[in-house]
Design an enzyme around this catalytic site. Structure first.
Site, mmCIF file in Angstrom:
data_model
loop_
_atom_site.group_PDB
_atom_site.id
_atom_site.type_symbol
_atom_site.label_atom_id
_atom_site.label_comp_id
_atom_site.label_asym_id
_atom_site.label_seq_id
_atom_site.Cartn_x
_atom_site.Cartn_y
_atom_site.Cartn_z
ATOM 1 N N ASP A 90 0.787 -1.242 0.000
ATOM 2 C CA ASP A 90 0.000 0.000 0.000
ATOM 3 C C ASP A 90 0.814 1.284 0.000
ATOM 4 O O ASP A 90 0.334 2.324 0.425
ATOM 5 C CB ASP A 90 -0.901 -0.018 1.240
ATOM 6 N N GLU A 145 -0.581 -9.092 -1.085
ATOM 7 C CA GLU A 145 -1.124 -8.485 0.142
ATOM 8 C C GLU A 145 -2.313 -7.575 -0.188
ATOM 9 O O GLU A 145 -2.403 -6.428 0.230
ATOM 10 C CB GLU A 145 -0.066 -7.730 0.948
ATOM 11 N N GLU A 151 -2.060 5.051 3.085
ATOM 12 C CA GLU A 151 -2.008 3.644 2.661
ATOM 13 C C GLU A 151 -3.393 3.014 2.443
ATOM 14 O O GLU A 151 -3.562 2.190 1.549
ATOM 15 C CB GLU A 151 -1.215 2.813 3.681
ATOM 16 N N HIS A 173 6.498 5.201 13.346
ATOM 17 C CA HIS A 173 6.895 6.085 12.245
ATOM 18 C C HIS A 173 5.750 6.591 11.387
ATOM 19 O O HIS A 173 5.934 7.440 10.537
ATOM 20 C CB HIS A 173 7.873 5.352 11.320
ATOM 21 N N ARG A 224 2.834 8.209 9.285
ATOM 22 C CA ARG A 224 2.562 9.605 8.926
ATOM 23 C C ARG A 224 1.485 10.234 9.826
ATOM 24 O O ARG A 224 1.631 11.362 10.289
ATOM 25 C CB ARG A 224 2.091 9.614 7.467
ATOM 26 N N HIS A 249 13.240 5.288 12.824
ATOM 27 C CA HIS A 249 13.095 5.440 11.377
ATOM 28 C C HIS A 249 13.885 6.679 10.916
ATOM 29 O O HIS A 249 13.888 7.689 11.607
ATOM 30 C CB HIS A 249 11.597 5.600 11.071
HETATM 31 C C1 UD1 Z 1 6.832 4.760 3.615
HETATM 32 C C2 UD1 Z 1 5.419 4.277 3.274
HETATM 33 C C3 UD1 Z 1 4.811 3.556 4.463
HETATM 34 C C4 UD1 Z 1 5.708 2.469 4.997
HETATM 35 C C5 UD1 Z 1 7.091 3.044 5.250
HETATM 36 C C6 UD1 Z 1 8.014 1.915 5.625
HETATM 37 C C7 UD1 Z 1 4.169 5.664 1.699
HETATM 38 C C8 UD1 Z 1 3.177 6.741 1.569
HETATM 39 N N1 UD1 Z 1 4.547 5.391 2.966
HETATM 40 O O1 UD1 Z 1 6.734 5.758 4.603
HETATM 41 O O2 UD1 Z 1 3.588 2.962 4.057
HETATM 42 O O3 UD1 Z 1 5.190 2.002 6.212
HETATM 43 O O4 UD1 Z 1 7.584 3.657 4.056
HETATM 44 O O5 UD1 Z 1 9.161 2.369 6.247
HETATM 45 O O6 UD1 Z 1 4.591 5.104 0.722
HETATM 46 N N2 UD1 Z 1 14.483 7.904 4.466
HETATM 47 C C9 UD1 Z 1 15.861 7.777 4.411
HETATM 48 N N3 UD1 Z 1 16.394 6.586 4.003
HETATM 49 C C10 UD1 Z 1 15.629 5.527 3.637
HETATM 50 C C11 UD1 Z 1 14.235 5.673 3.721
HETATM 51 C C12 UD1 Z 1 13.672 6.857 4.119
HETATM 52 O O7 UD1 Z 1 16.585 8.707 4.715
HETATM 53 O O8 UD1 Z 1 16.182 4.478 3.247
HETATM 54 C C13 UD1 Z 1 13.899 9.194 4.907
HETATM 55 C C14 UD1 Z 1 13.947 10.277 3.796
HETATM 56 O O9 UD1 Z 1 14.182 11.526 4.381
HETATM 57 C C15 UD1 Z 1 12.531 10.232 3.215
HETATM 58 C C16 UD1 Z 1 11.727 9.939 4.468
HETATM 59 O O10 UD1 Z 1 12.527 9.008 5.231
HETATM 60 O O11 UD1 Z 1 12.163 11.416 2.576
HETATM 61 C C17 UD1 Z 1 10.339 9.421 4.257
HETATM 62 O O12 UD1 Z 1 10.251 8.335 3.349
HETATM 63 P P1 UD1 Z 1 8.838 7.995 2.637
HETATM 64 O O13 UD1 Z 1 8.989 6.749 1.857
HETATM 65 O O14 UD1 Z 1 8.308 9.194 1.947
HETATM 66 O O15 UD1 Z 1 7.881 7.766 3.846
HETATM 67 P P2 UD1 Z 1 7.930 6.709 4.997
HETATM 68 O O16 UD1 Z 1 7.489 7.440 6.227
HETATM 69 O O17 UD1 Z 1 9.210 5.975 5.000
HETATM 70 N N1 UDP Z 2 12.287 -3.732 10.377
HETATM 71 C C1 UDP Z 2 13.666 -3.887 10.263
HETATM 72 N N2 UDP Z 2 14.478 -3.075 11.008
HETATM 73 C C2 UDP Z 2 13.988 -2.118 11.830
HETATM 74 C C3 UDP Z 2 12.586 -1.963 11.933
HETATM 75 C C4 UDP Z 2 11.758 -2.768 11.174
HETATM 76 O O1 UDP Z 2 14.143 -4.751 9.529
HETATM 77 O O2 UDP Z 2 14.789 -1.434 12.493
HETATM 78 C C5 UDP Z 2 11.404 -4.582 9.548
HETATM 79 C C6 UDP Z 2 10.321 -5.322 10.311
HETATM 80 O O3 UDP Z 2 10.770 -6.601 10.707
HETATM 81 C C7 UDP Z 2 9.195 -5.426 9.305
HETATM 82 C C8 UDP Z 2 9.380 -4.210 8.440
HETATM 83 O O4 UDP Z 2 10.703 -3.731 8.675
HETATM 84 O O5 UDP Z 2 9.323 -6.565 8.465
HETATM 85 C C9 UDP Z 2 8.365 -3.163 8.808
HETATM 86 O O6 UDP Z 2 8.675 -2.015 8.144
HETATM 87 P P1 UDP Z 2 8.069 -0.609 8.512
HETATM 88 O O7 UDP Z 2 7.643 -0.593 9.940
HETATM 89 O O8 UDP Z 2 9.053 0.402 8.036
HETATM 90 O O9 UDP Z 2 6.815 -0.521 7.528
HETATM 91 P P2 UDP Z 2 5.311 -1.031 7.651
HETATM 92 O O10 UDP Z 2 5.303 -2.474 7.905
HETATM 93 O O11 UDP Z 2 4.702 -0.223 8.760
HETATM 94 O O12 UDP Z 2 4.710 -0.645 6.339
#
Ligand code: UD1
Ligand code: UDP
Length: 374
Positions: A96, A118, A132, A206, A208, A238
Site C-alpha cells: 500500500d 497483500e 495507505e 513512524h 505519517r 526510522h
Molecule cells: C513509507 C510508506 C509507508 C511504509 C514506510 C516503511 C508511503 C506513503 N509510505 O513511509 O507505508 O510504512 O515507508 O518504512 O509510501 N528515508 C531515508 N532513508 C531511507 C528511507 C527513508 O533517509 O532508506 C527518509 C527520507 O528523508 C525520506 C523519508 O525518510 O524522505 C520518508 O520516506 P517515505 O517513503 O516518503 O515515507 P515513509 O514514512 O518511509
Molecule cells: N524492520 C527492520 N528493522 C527495523 C525496523 C523494522 O528490519 O529497524 C522490519 C520489520 O521486521 C518489518 C518491516 O521492517 O518486516 C516493517 O517495516 P516498517 O515498519 O518500516 O513498515 P510497515 O510495515 O509499517 O509498512
C-alpha cells in the site's frame, strides 16, 4: 520466458517480496526482475541484502523529507520510462505504499497485467493509515490478479464486488521471510549489549498520521512504562527526519531507553524474538510478532489486520498516553496461541504456482491457504 517485474520501493516491500523473487527464480519458464523505485534507499538495500538480493533496475528519486506529491510525480515519470524499456509480461506490486500505487497505475496505463500481493487489507478509515488505506483500495481496483494473505482479506475483497475474478489466498509472505531468517541462524545474532532476554520492550513508530503530537504522546507513555516496570525499551528510529527529530528530542537522554539506527532485518527479528512485548504502529511488525509468541500493543486506533486482534496477539491502544500504558501493563504477561494467524511460510510458493497457472504455463490450479480463527 515470461518476464515478471517485481516493483518495490520501501523496506517492508523488499522484505515481503524477497521470498517471492526467490521462489519465481526457481521456475524454469519465469524470469523475475527486481525494480527498486528509490522511494527508500538504505532501508531497502539493507533489507534486500539480507536475502542476498540486489535490484536489477533502479530509479533514484529519494529526497530528504520527501512529500507525497513529489514522490508520486517522480514515480509516474520514472516508472513509465522503465516499463517501456523493460517490457515486462507482468508487474507484481506489494501492499500500500506510494510505490505500490504508482507501480500499479503506470502498468495499468500501459496495459501490462498487474498482480497485487497483500491485497484486501482494509482499516475502513481513509486517514488511518494515511495514505495507505486509499492506496490499497485503488490498487485492488486496478489489478488483474489479487493475492489476499488471509481468508478475511479475501472476504473483504468479495464484499466490494470487484470486476477482477482472479483472487487467490496465499498467506502473508512476511512469514516466509522470517522463517527464512530463522533458518539462517537467528541464534547467532547478538542482542544489544545493554539488553537481556525478556527484560525489555521493542518499540517502532513512524506512521505519517502519528507525526507530531501522537508521537509525543507515545513517547510520554514509554517513559511512564520504563519507570513503572523497570523494563528497558529499545527503539530503532526510522530515518525520516519528521520522526527522528522528535524521537531524539523526547527520548534521547532517558534512562532505560535505547535509541538505535534502523536495524538490519536479522538483528531486528532477533530483538523481536527476545522482547517481552512489542509496541508498534507498523504494519509488518503486527504480522511477525505472533511467530515469536510476543504480544503487540498497536499504536493505532484501527487495524487492517483484524486476524491478530481476534487471536489475541494484538491489542489496539491508539496514541493516548494513559491508554498505551494501561494496555501495555495488561499485555505484559499475556499467554498467546502458538501459531501465526497471518501465514504458514508457504505464501511465496503459492504465489509462484498461481502466476504459472494464470500465465497458462501450468494447467494445475494450486490450492489456497486455509485457516480458521475460531
Ligand atoms: C513509507 C510508506 C509507508 C511504509 C514506510 C516503511 C508511503 C506513503 N509510505 O513511509 O507505508 O510504512 O515507508 O518504512 O509510501 N528515508 C531515508 N532513508 C531511507 C528511507 C527513508 O533517509 O532508506 C527518509 C527520507 O528523508 C525520506 C523519508 O525518510 O524522505 C520518508 O520516506 P517515505 O517513503 O516518503 O515515507 P515513509 O514514512 O518511509
Ligand atoms: N524492520 C527492520 N528493522 C527495523 C525496523 C523494522 O528490519 O529497524 C522490519 C520489520 O521486521 C518489518 C518491516 O521492517 O518486516 C516493517 O517495516 P516498517 O515498519 O518500516 O513498515 P510497515 O510495515 O509499517 O509498512
Amino acid at each position: 520466458m515470461k518476464k515478471i517485474l517485481i516493483v518495490i520501493g520501501t523496506r517492508p516491500e523488499a522484505i515481503k517480496m524477497a521470498p517471492v523473487y526467490l521462489e519465481l527464480k526457481e521456475a524454469e519458464d519465469l524470469q523475475p526482475y527486481i525494480l527498486s523505485t528509490g522511494q527508500h534507499i538504505e532501508l531497502l538495500d539493507e533489507a534486500l541484502s539480507t536475502f542476498g538480493l540486489k535490484a536489477d533496475f533502479r530509479l533514484d528519486i529519494m529526497k530528504e523529507a520527501q512529500t507525497l506529491a513529489y514522490l508520486t510525480s517522480a514515480l509516474a515519470e520514472g516508472l513509465g520510462r522503465l516499463y517501456s524499456e523493460i517490457a515486462p509480461d507482468t508487474v507484481l506490486v506489494h501492499g500500500d505504499t506510494t510505490t505500490t500505487l504508482m507501480g500499479a497505475l503506470m502498468a495499468f496505463y500501459m496495459r501490462i497485467p498487474v498482480m497485487h500481493v497483500e491485497a484486501g487489507l482494509r482499516s475502513d478509515n481513509r486517514f488511518e493509515p494515511f495514505p495507505e488505506e486509499i492506496n490499497r483500495r485503488l490498487v485492488d481496483q486496478m489489478a488483474d490478479v489479487l493475492f489476499p494473505p488471509t481468508p478475511m482479506a479475501k472476504a473483504r475483497i468479495y464484499e466490494e464486488k470487484p470486476e477482477v475474478v482472479d483472487i487467490f489466498t496465499t498467506g502473508n509472505t512476511v512469514v516466509d521471510a522470517l522463517m527464512w531468517v530463522k533458518e539462517n541462524k537467528l541464534e547467532a545474532i547478538p542482542l544489544h549489549k545493554e539488553l537481556k532476554p525478556k527484560e525489555y520492550i521493542l518499540l517502532t513508530a513512524h506512521r505519517r498520521e502519528n507525526w507530531g503530537e501522537p508521537l509525543r504522546n507515545i513517547y510520554k507513555a514509554v517513559k511512564h512504562i520504563v519507570r513503572e516496570t523497570g523494563l528497558k525499551v529499545v527503539y530503532p528510529v526510522h530515518p525520516n527526519p519528521r520522526v527522528k527529530n522528535i524521537a531524539y528530542d523526547e527520548l534521547g537522554n532517558v534512562d532505560g531507553v535505547i535509541l538505535t539506527e534502523p536495524m538490519d532485518y536479522m538483528s531486528f527479528l532477533k530483538h523481536m524474538s527476545e522482547a517481552r512485548i512489542v509496541l508498534s504502529d507498523s504494519g509488518g511488525v503486527q504480522e511477525e510478532a505472533p511467530s515469536f509468541g510476543v504480544p503487540v500493543v498497536l499504536l493505532r486506533r484501527v487495524t487492517e489486520r483484524p486476524e491478530g486482534v481476534r487471536t489475541g496477539h494484538i491489542v489496539l491502544a491508539g496514541t493516548d498516553t494513559d491508554t498505551i500504558v494501561e494496555k501495555t501493563l495488561q499485555m505484559l504477561n499475556k499467554k498467546l496461541p502458538a501459531y501465526n494467524p497471518f501465514g504458514d511460510g508457504l505464501a511465496a510458493r503459492r504465489i509462484a504456482d498461481y502466476i504459472r497457472y494464470f500465465l497458462k504455463l501450468s494447467t494445475e490450479k494450486p490450492d489456497e491457504w486455509v485457516i480458521s480463527y475460531e
